[in-house]
Write an enzyme that holds these catalytic residues in place. Sequence first.
Site, mmCIF file in Angstrom:
data_model
loop_
_atom_site.group_PDB
_atom_site.id
_atom_site.type_symbol
_atom_site.label_atom_id
_atom_site.label_comp_id
_atom_site.label_asym_id
_atom_site.label_seq_id
_atom_site.Cartn_x
_atom_site.Cartn_y
_atom_site.Cartn_z
ATOM 1 C CG HIS A 278 37.861 43.662 36.088
ATOM 2 N ND1 HIS A 278 36.852 43.784 37.013
ATOM 3 C CD2 HIS A 278 38.659 42.660 36.517
ATOM 4 C CE1 HIS A 278 37.035 42.884 37.974
ATOM 5 N NE2 HIS A 278 38.121 42.186 37.685
ATOM 6 C CD GLU B 73 39.308 38.568 36.230
ATOM 7 O OE1 GLU B 73 39.982 38.503 37.265
ATOM 8 O OE2 GLU B 73 38.875 39.635 35.766
#
Length: 262
Positions: free
Chosen positions: A100, A172
């Site tokens: 992430h 993302e």
Amino acid sequence: MPRFTIGSSLKMYFGHRQQLEWTRRVAEIASTHPAVQQDVVEPFVIPTFPSIGAVRDLAAPGGLLVGAQDVHWEDAGAYTGEVSAAELAEVGVRLVEIGHAERRSMFGETDSTAALKVRATLRHGLVPVLCIGEEERGEHGPAVHACLRQLEACLAAARRDGTGGRVIVAYEPVWAIGRSDPAPDTHIRAVTSALRAHLADDPLVQEPRVIYGGSAGPGLLTRIAPDVDGMFLGRFAHDPAAFRDILDEAWEIGSGDDSSAF
């Protein structure tokens, strides 16, 4: 496979009791929602490490898969504060979030360390939720190029060893994380469609899924559904009612799909 994979990483927003209450409420919704019960949606939740066991038990009646927010690439050793994929598998974890943008910016995660974590996760039969995304806002073409490069870098260690398995890619765009709105629909669809095409015939990656995160919330899936396999939700799913709204969207889309088209 269900048409969509939809879930949320709770990050460190909630304490233990809040995570349990959220999971209980979402599991109650999922246990009766036609999108889940008729296999249109595969739901998941990724809690903090201390809450995994309790969340796992509460999530089961709703069919939610349970993930972990990070993993170490070694199976055992003097790695203070770390958790191995072997142990995660032992306690019933099914998914592992890897790479992430916050892990990268705050803790020095790189494509190389993410690649080692992907290999370890696959080696133990777990499913990596591999987060990729370009840092700067720009045109579709450069974004696709950056994401494909990052994807291959993060799969490199597994490719070297021939360690295959199921992989979920969470697109993302870094510039969209934490904003009030997601990336533009056309941008999302251009990048996710390219990622899906790239993985479609990959012998290493079984049942590839490309889901969108980055300020994702209710109302988005309907607009991007033709080119994504689901959504990775953050703070916009903190209210379980919002999770239900997204399941409603998925059911409306999926119940009318010709599954042969996917």
